[in-house]
Scaffold this motif. Structure first.
Motif, PDB file in Angstrom:
ATOM      1  N   GLY A  97      21.556 -15.026 -35.347  1.00  0.00           N
ATOM      2  CA  GLY A  97      22.856 -15.396 -34.806  1.00  0.00           C
ATOM      3  C   GLY A  97      22.772 -15.764 -33.346  1.00  0.00           C
ATOM      4  O   GLY A  97      21.805 -15.429 -32.656  1.00  0.00           O
ATOM      5  N   ILE A  98      23.782 -16.458 -32.873  1.00  0.00           N
ATOM      6  CA  ILE A  98      23.956 -16.739 -31.453  1.00  0.00           C
ATOM      7  C   ILE A  98      25.335 -16.208 -31.098  1.00  0.00           C
ATOM      8  O   ILE A  98      26.336 -16.603 -31.702  1.00  0.00           O
ATOM      9  N   PHE A  99      25.364 -15.298 -30.156  1.00  0.00           N
ATOM     10  CA  PHE A  99      26.598 -14.611 -29.790  1.00  0.00           C
ATOM     11  C   PHE A  99      27.010 -14.928 -28.369  1.00  0.00           C
ATOM     12  O   PHE A  99      26.201 -14.814 -27.443  1.00  0.00           O
ATOM     13  N   ASP A 100      28.274 -15.275 -28.206  1.00  0.00           N
ATOM     14  CA  ASP A 100      28.823 -15.451 -26.871  1.00  0.00           C
ATOM     15  C   ASP A 100      28.973 -14.066 -26.256  1.00  0.00           C
ATOM     16  O   ASP A 100      29.445 -13.128 -26.898  1.00  0.00           O
ATOM     17  N   LEU A 101      28.569 -13.929 -25.009  1.00  0.00           N
ATOM     18  CA  LEU A 101      28.612 -12.642 -24.335  1.00  0.00           C
ATOM     19  C   LEU A 101      30.043 -12.148 -24.137  1.00  0.00           C
ATOM     20  O   LEU A 101      30.345 -10.981 -24.363  1.00  0.00           O
ATOM     21  N   THR A 102      30.931 -13.054 -23.759  1.00  0.00           N
ATOM     22  CA  THR A 102      32.307 -12.685 -23.456  1.00  0.00           C
ATOM     23  C   THR A 102      33.258 -13.451 -24.354  1.00  0.00           C
ATOM     24  O   THR A 102      33.198 -14.681 -24.418  1.00  0.00           O
ATOM     25  N   VAL A 103      34.134 -12.721 -25.053  1.00  0.00           N
ATOM     26  CA  VAL A 103      35.123 -13.339 -25.929  1.00  0.00           C
ATOM     27  C   VAL A 103      36.498 -12.817 -25.519  1.00  0.00           C
ATOM     28  O   VAL A 103      36.823 -11.656 -25.784  1.00  0.00           O
ATOM     29  N   PRO A 104      37.299 -13.641 -24.859  1.00  0.00           N
ATOM     30  CA  PRO A 104      38.630 -13.179 -24.450  1.00  0.00           C
ATOM     31  C   PRO A 104      39.451 -12.715 -25.655  1.00  0.00           C
ATOM     32  O   PRO A 104      39.542 -13.412 -26.662  1.00  0.00           O
ATOM     33  N   GLY A 105      39.967 -11.506 -25.584  1.00  0.00           N
ATOM     34  CA  GLY A 105      40.810 -10.985 -26.649  1.00  0.00           C
ATOM     35  C   GLY A 105      40.051 -10.452 -27.850  1.00  0.00           C
ATOM     36  O   GLY A 105      40.657 -10.064 -28.845  1.00  0.00           O
ATOM     37  N   GLY A 106      38.727 -10.425 -27.802  1.00  0.00           N
ATOM     38  CA  GLY A 106      37.924  -9.933 -28.931  1.00  0.00           C
ATOM     39  C   GLY A 106      36.678  -9.245 -28.419  1.00  0.00           C
ATOM     40  O   GLY A 106      36.419  -9.228 -27.221  1.00  0.00           O
ATOM     41  N   ILE A 107      35.896  -8.686 -29.343  1.00  0.00           N
ATOM     42  CA  ILE A 107      34.658  -8.060 -28.883  1.00  0.00           C
ATOM     43  C   ILE A 107      33.593  -9.138 -28.711  1.00  0.00           C
ATOM     44  O   ILE A 107      33.538 -10.112 -29.461  1.00  0.00           O
ATOM     45  N   GLY A 108      32.796  -8.975 -27.682  1.00  0.00           N
ATOM     46  CA  GLY A 108      31.774  -9.951 -27.359  1.00  0.00           C
ATOM     47  C   GLY A 108      30.466  -9.682 -28.063  1.00  0.00           C
ATOM     48  O   GLY A 108      30.334  -8.774 -28.893  1.00  0.00           O
ATOM     49  N   SER A 166      24.549 -15.914 -25.530  1.00  0.00           N
ATOM     50  CA  SER A 166      24.907 -17.145 -24.847  1.00  0.00           C
ATOM     51  C   SER A 166      26.005 -16.858 -23.844  1.00  0.00           C
ATOM     52  O   SER A 166      26.952 -16.115 -24.136  1.00  0.00           O
ATOM     53  N   SER A 167      25.876 -17.438 -22.655  1.00  0.00           N
ATOM     54  CA  SER A 167      26.903 -17.246 -21.638  1.00  0.00           C
ATOM     55  C   SER A 167      26.740 -18.262 -20.529  1.00  0.00           C
ATOM     56  O   SER A 167      25.655 -18.791 -20.311  1.00  0.00           O
ATOM     57  N   GLY A 168      27.824 -18.494 -19.849  1.00  0.00           N
ATOM     58  CA  GLY A 168      27.793 -19.300 -18.632  1.00  0.00           C
ATOM     59  C   GLY A 168      27.667 -18.422 -17.404  1.00  0.00           C
ATOM     60  O   GLY A 168      27.522 -18.902 -16.292  1.00  0.00           O
ATOM     61  N   TYR A 169      27.718 -17.105 -17.601  1.00  0.00           N
ATOM     62  CA  TYR A 169      27.619 -16.143 -16.505  1.00  0.00           C
ATOM     63  C   TYR A 169      26.166 -15.696 -16.368  1.00  0.00           C
ATOM     64  O   TYR A 169      25.756 -14.694 -16.932  1.00  0.00           O
ATOM     65  N   SER A 170      25.381 -16.434 -15.607  1.00  0.00           N
ATOM     66  CA  SER A 170      23.953 -16.148 -15.523  1.00  0.00           C
ATOM     67  C   SER A 170      23.629 -14.885 -14.743  1.00  0.00           C
ATOM     68  O   SER A 170      22.528 -14.368 -14.833  1.00  0.00           O
ATOM     69  N   ASN A 171      24.593 -14.345 -13.992  1.00  0.00           N
ATOM     70  CA  ASN A 171      24.321 -13.136 -13.211  1.00  0.00           C
ATOM     71  C   ASN A 171      24.616 -11.856 -13.998  1.00  0.00           C
ATOM     72  O   ASN A 171      24.450 -10.763 -13.470  1.00  0.00           O
ATOM     73  N   ASP A 172      25.016 -11.961 -15.247  1.00  0.00           N
ATOM     74  CA  ASP A 172      25.288 -10.782 -16.070  1.00  0.00           C
ATOM     75  C   ASP A 172      23.966 -10.096 -16.422  1.00  0.00           C
ATOM     76  O   ASP A 172      22.983 -10.763 -16.731  1.00  0.00           O
ATOM     77  N   PRO A 173      23.924  -8.761 -16.405  1.00  0.00           N
ATOM     78  CA  PRO A 173      22.686  -8.057 -16.740  1.00  0.00           C
ATOM     79  C   PRO A 173      22.138  -8.380 -18.132  1.00  0.00           C
ATOM     80  O   PRO A 173      20.920  -8.382 -18.335  1.00  0.00           O
ATOM     81  N   VAL A 174      23.006  -8.656 -19.090  1.00  0.00           N
ATOM     82  CA  VAL A 174      22.541  -8.994 -20.440  1.00  0.00           C
ATOM     83  C   VAL A 174      21.787 -10.322 -20.420  1.00  0.00           C
ATOM     84  O   VAL A 174      20.762 -10.468 -21.093  1.00  0.00           O
ATOM     85  N   MET A 175      22.248 -11.265 -19.631  1.00  0.00           N
ATOM     86  CA  MET A 175      21.560 -12.553 -19.534  1.00  0.00           C
ATOM     87  C   MET A 175      20.245 -12.417 -18.767  1.00  0.00           C
ATOM     88  O   MET A 175      19.294 -13.134 -19.036  1.00  0.00           O
ATOM     89  N   ALA A 176      20.189 -11.483 -17.829  1.00  0.00           N
ATOM     90  CA  ALA A 176      18.965 -11.272 -17.053  1.00  0.00           C
ATOM     91  C   ALA A 176      17.867 -10.619 -17.891  1.00  0.00           C
ATOM     92  O   ALA A 176      16.686 -10.931 -17.726  1.00  0.00           O
TER      93      ALA A 176
END
Length: 103
Positions: A26-37, A57-67
């Motif tokens: 799967g490919i999961f978006d890190l942040t989902v507004p109104g739902g679990i990410g 997957s995320s556009g927030y490259s400074n998030d620890p999960v993306m690091a």
């Protein structure tokens, strides 16, 4: 690959639990507004499907999960926005070595 698109992590968990079709990755978006990410969804999915592999997957490259995606159970990451070349690369990285027949 057969693709199943869901609105959020809750729906992803439900789809994997239902098992139809069988999921290899799967490919999961890190942040989902109104739902679990993705982080929360993957943790729950791995309790019912321990071999399940996923990329975050995320556009927030400074998030620890993306690091450090492996520290959170992810087999890879893909930064948004991404194109076909990046998608192909991450799929090759996270795909099981023996996915078996398509379901």
């Amino acid at each position: 690959h057969r693709v199943v698109v869901v609105d959020d992590g809750t729906a992803a968990v439900a789809a994997v639990r239902a098992g139809a079709p069988s999921f290899d990755l799967g490919i999961f978006d890190l942040t989902v507004p109104g739902g679990i990410g993705g982080r929360e969804a993957l943790a729950e999915i791995q309790t019912v499907a321990p071999g399940f592999r996923a990329a975050v997957s995320s556009g927030y490259s400074n998030d620890p999960v993306m690091a450090d995606p492996a520290a959170y159970g992810f087999a890879g990451r893909i930064r948004k926005p991404f194109g076909l070349a990046e998608l192909t690369e991450v799929l090759a990285t996270i795909a099981p070595s023996d996915p078996g027949p398509l379901h």
